[in-house]
Structure formats: structure tokens, C-alpha cells
Scaffold this active site. Structure first.
Site, PDB file in Angstrom:
ATOM      1  N   GLU A   1       0.811  -1.017   0.029  1.00  0.00           N
ATOM      2  CA  GLU A   1       0.168  -0.042   0.125  1.00  0.00           C
ATOM      3  C   GLU A   1       1.025   1.409  -0.017  1.00  0.00           C
ATOM      4  O   GLU A   1       1.612   1.751   1.058  1.00  0.00           O
ATOM      5  CB  GLU A   1      -1.017  -0.050   1.274  1.00  0.00           C
TER       6      GLU A   1
ATOM      7  N   CYS B   1      -2.454   8.841   2.658  1.00  0.00           N
ATOM      8  CA  CYS B   1      -2.015   8.660   1.344  1.00  0.00           C
ATOM      9  C   CYS B   1      -3.456   8.556   0.731  1.00  0.00           C
ATOM     10  O   CYS B   1      -3.330   8.946  -0.875  1.00  0.00           O
ATOM     11  CB  CYS B   1      -1.555   7.127   1.042  1.00  0.00           C
TER      12      CYS B   1
END
Length: 488
Positions: A260, A294
Site C-alpha cells: 500500500e 495517502c
């Protein structure tokens, strides 16, 4: 923990003195020392992986009901100590008190509860029978099959600094639920919370070696946790650049990966959008973790007809946010994680100025804050898609705005990116919004919301990552599929 406040490594069920001493963990708000984290040697990390390998044989065969009970007990212990855990998380990460309680510790515990249930989910799936004619492979017959999810083995969990509870929990809990054992390598900036998590798991009855925690301020511990021959899989959350280096190491021995990585979320604001709702969503880039997330909608693509109105509302929103001590009531924007990261964010703002962007608000350090690593919420206008501030992940409270004329241009701009984690679409016409969402090359799309469904798959396209987790998808991510076939 020693009496002098020094943390020990957790290896094979033992709290172990580090070979290389300790390093200071700094409060981003005060620049004071929160605690001392251990510096593991490469050999100690290898020992942690070996302990996990030894424990795997038994843990992987432990009844799902027992794994479930342990995870549920651990969640209860984490919540029992909510106040102390949240205070530590706030001090080492710089999150506001409300965020540390509600989005860090509480979400971390909730993930252990979710995967306590997940441990009981079926791991076998029937495959449709197949009729085979006689041939070189044998006589004719009907062949049945099942697909069985098996644990991968030893999983290294390398976690991010922006959420020292929820991010590790999102890796450790599903990995354990599936019968894997883990080596956890937290981010060096705020690793102390993960030791609290390990204490809760130990008290809940996790057998020795099933969970191991190693830390270090430099690359040595992380590198060893990735390249150890005892490790079968690496689950990483962090920058794309580091993820690429980890993937190269994993590729040499075919280690499984769950990555990720970075994001530069596009927020498409169409000309029929509810602008106040769009501003409330986009504005979380300024406030939530001070933009260190993010999934933040940092790249605003707005249809030209509402460009000026949206810009004015965003500027007003940013101007009303209280920046300061995350422990103080009413604070919305706390510090970023470190002095080095503050300097990096500021350098991007200056780069944007040189590239021709206009600083609408922010751009300077907040007044009256002599200590701490603070960045004022910053809004950059007159941007174009070729600017580095538009293309690169800044990971701070900085929003860039790019205008577009029609849907086709907006979609093209959104997809003109190295990233593809989560994008967003705002439009009062839901059918229109879904039509645009389906065309975006991103792992997730929020339609008129920045909210998440925590059972939906999470992960990115392009350089935003490899694989999917969250909900039952995480159980699949920490599994290997095995086929069992038999003649009918």
C-alpha cells in the site's frame, strides 16, 4: 519496558535488550523526548523471523475459535487502556487528542475485533464438478474440487508513521486470524505504540513467537525483516520509492507482497457539485493527520465554471482551522511527524511558487508556534498538471487546484498520474458521478464523500501498490490458495 523508560524488543515471547542500544522518539508538537526505542541488530531481526518460523507450525494448526478468542481479548485490553494508549499515540505521532483516541487506538482495536470474527470465516470454497473424458490422464469420470485458503507463513509487517495503531492492526490482525505468524517493524518515528499492542497480545494469550516486534532508526532492521530467509511475505505501507526497493528484494526469492504505497488523490469537482460538501471533503487534507495520509484528496480538478467559487470556499475553510498543540481543545491541525518532513513539505510549497503556482493561503510557518514541526494549511492555485507539486506526493496539508473544461478533460487529467489509490467525484447528478467514477483508473473512488466502507477492498492501481486488503479481502491477502481434487 525497563525502569528507565527504555523499550525492549519482543522476540520469541521474550522482551529482549537491543544489541545497538536505543534512540529517542520525539514528540512532533513539543520536540521533547517521548521515550527510547530499541535499535535491533540484523541478527536480532533474523532471530525474530526464526522464532516466527518455529511458532508457525503450531499456530497455523490452532483452531480458528482459539485464534478468534485471543484476538478479541487483545482488542478488549487495548480499549481498557484507551486513555494511556491514546496519550502515547498523540505524543509520538502528533495527532490531535480526538484523532489519537477515535481514529488510532479505537480503530486499531476495532480491527482486532473484526478479524476475531474473520478467523471464523470459511476457508473452503466449492468448485463446480468437471466431467473428464478418458485419456492419458486416466479413466473418464466426474472430478470434484475445493479451493482452500492456507496461511502464507511468516509475514513481515512494515508499518507507516501516520497511524501507529490502525495501520499495524490492519496487518497483524488478519495475518494472525489466518494462522500466519508475524514480525512487525514499525516506522522509526513512532514505534512505541506497537509495543503496547504487543503487550496486549501477550496478555491475551498469543503463544511465544507468533508476534515479534523489532525496531530501529535506520534501514538495518527493516532490510533484515524483508530479506530474512524465514520470511514468506512482506506487507508494507509507505512510500512508493521504498516499496519498489522492497519489491526488488522480495522478487529474488519470490516472497509474496502486499504493497500500500503513495497516492495523489484526484478530487473531480463537476460544475453541478454541492461545493460546500466538496470543500468539507477536500479540506480534510488540511486537517486529518495534517495531510499525512495517502488517501487524501490533495489534487483538486475543478470544472472551470465553479473554479473561482470553490477556490474561495477552500481558502475560507483553511483560514478558519486552528493550528497548534494537538493536546489542546479545539486544535484541528497538529504538527507533521518531524523537522525533516516539515522541511520537505515547505520545499514543495516553494517549488510550486517557482513553477508558477499562486499561494492563495498558507505558505509560511504558523505564527506563534516556536516549538514543534508545524506547517500552515496551504492552498495552491493556477496549477497545471505538469507541475511537480501536482504530480508528486507531498504528504502534508497542501492542496493544489487545476481547472478543466469538460468531463473528458477532467477524467484525462485525473488519470494522468503515476498514482491510482483513491480518487473522488463530486456531482449532484449521481448517475453522472458514477459514470465518471467507473472510468477512473484508481483502486477506489468516493462519490460525494471521503468516507470509506471498511468491508470494501482497499489498494491501488499503478504505483500506488499491489494487492488488496480490508474486510474479508485482507484474509485473502494473507492466504495462499490450495486446490484439492478428487474423482467422483
Amino acid at each position: 519496558m525497563n525502569g528507565d523508560g527504555k523499550r525492549r524488543l519482543f522476540i520469541g515471547g521474550r522482551w529482549t535488550e537491543p544489541d545497538h542500544g536505543h534512540y529517542e522518539v520525539i514528540d512532533p508538537a513539543t520536540e521533547e523526548v517521548v521515550g527510547l526505542a530499541p535499535e535491533a541488530s540484523r541478527e536480532q531481526v533474523y532471530a525474530a523471523a526464526a522464532a516466527a518460523r518455529e511458532a508457525f507450525a503450531t499456530w497455523s494448526r490452532t483452531r480458528p475459535e482459539e485464534r478468534s478468542r485471543i484476538l478479541d481479548r487483545a482488542a478488549g485490553l487495548m480499549l481498557r487502556d484507551l486513555d494511556g494508549n491514546a496519550a502515547l499515540a498523540r505524543a509520538e505521532s502528533g495527532a490531535t487528542t480526538a484523532t489519537a483516541r477515535g481514529m488510532q487506538v479505537a480503530v486499531g482495536a476495532a480491527r482486532f475485533r473484526r478479524y476475531a470474527r474473520g478467523a471464523l470465516e470459511p476457508v473452503e470454497e466449492a468448485v463446480a464438478p468437471q466431467i473428464n473424458e478418458a485419456g492419458p490422464m486416466g479413466r473418464a469420470g466426474v472430478f470434484g474440487a475445493i479451493a482452500v485458503r492456507q496461511p502464507v507463513g511468516v509475514v513481515t509487517c512494515v508499518t507507516s508513521y501516520n497511524n501507529p495503531w490502525a495501520n499495524p492492526a490492519g496487518k497483524v490482525a488478519p495475518a494472525l486470524a489466518m494462522g500466519n505468524t508475524v514480525v512487525v517493524k514499525p516506522a522509526p518515528q513512532d514505534p512505541l505504540s506497537v509495543f503496547r499492542m504487543a503487550e496486549a497480545l501477550e496478555a491475551a494469550g498469543v503463544p511465544p513467537g507468533v508476534v515479534n516486534v523489532v525496531t530501529g532508526s535506520g534501514p538495518e532492521a527493516g532490510e533484515a525483516a524483508v530479506d530474512s530467509a524465514d520470511v514468506d511475505m512482506v506487507s508494507f505501507t509507505g512510500s512508493t520509492a521504498v516499496g519498489q526497493r522492497i519489491a526488488e528484494v522480495c522478487g529474488r526469492s519470490m516472497k509474496r507482497q502486499l504493497m500500500e504505497l503513495g497516492g495523489k488523490g484526484a478530487a473531480l469537482v463537476l460544475d453541478d457539485a454541492d461545493l460546500d460538501a466538496a470543500v468539507a471533503g477536500i479540506g480534510t487534507t488540511f486537517s486529518f493527520y495534517s495531510g499525512q495520509i495517502c488517501t487524501a484528496p490533495t489534487r483538486v480538478l475543478v470544472q472551470r465554471g465553479v473554479h473561482d467559487a470553490l477556490l474561495g470556499k477552500l481558502a475560507a475553510y483553511a483560514g478558519h482551522l486552528k493550528v497548534g498543540d494537538p493536546a489542546a481543545r479545539g486544535t484541528v491541525v497538529g504538527p507533521v511527524i518531524s523537522a525533516a518532513h516539515r522541511d520537505r513539505v515547505e520545499s514543495y510549497v516553494e517549488l510550486g511558487r517557482k513553477e508558477g503556482a499562486r499561494i492563495v493561503t498558507g505558505g509560511e510557518r504558523p505564527a506563534g508556534l516556536d516549538r514543534g514541526f508545524y506547517v500552515a494549511p496551504t492552498l495552491l492555485a493556477d496549477c497545471t498538471n505538469d507541475m511537480r507539486v501536482v504530480r508528486e506526493e507531498i504528504f502534508g496539508p497542501v492542496v493544489v487546484v487545476v481547472p478543466f473544461d469538460d468531463e473528458e478533460e477532467g477524467i484525462a487529467l485525473a488519470d494522468d498520474s503515476d498514482y491510482g489509490l483513491i480518487d473522488y467525484v463530486w456531482s449532484s447528478d449521481v448517475a453522472r458521478a458514477f459514470r465518471v467514477a467507473r472510468r477512473l483508473r484508481a483502486g477506489g473512488v468516493g462519490v460525494n464523500t471521503i468516507g470509506r466502507n471498511m468491508e470494501a477492498p482497499f489498494g491501488g492501481f499503478r504505483r500506488s501498490g499491489v494487492g488488496r486488503d480490508v474486510g474479508s479481502y485482507a484474509l485473502h491477502a494473507y492466504s495462499e490458495l490450495q486446490s484439492i481434487v478428487w474423482p467422483g
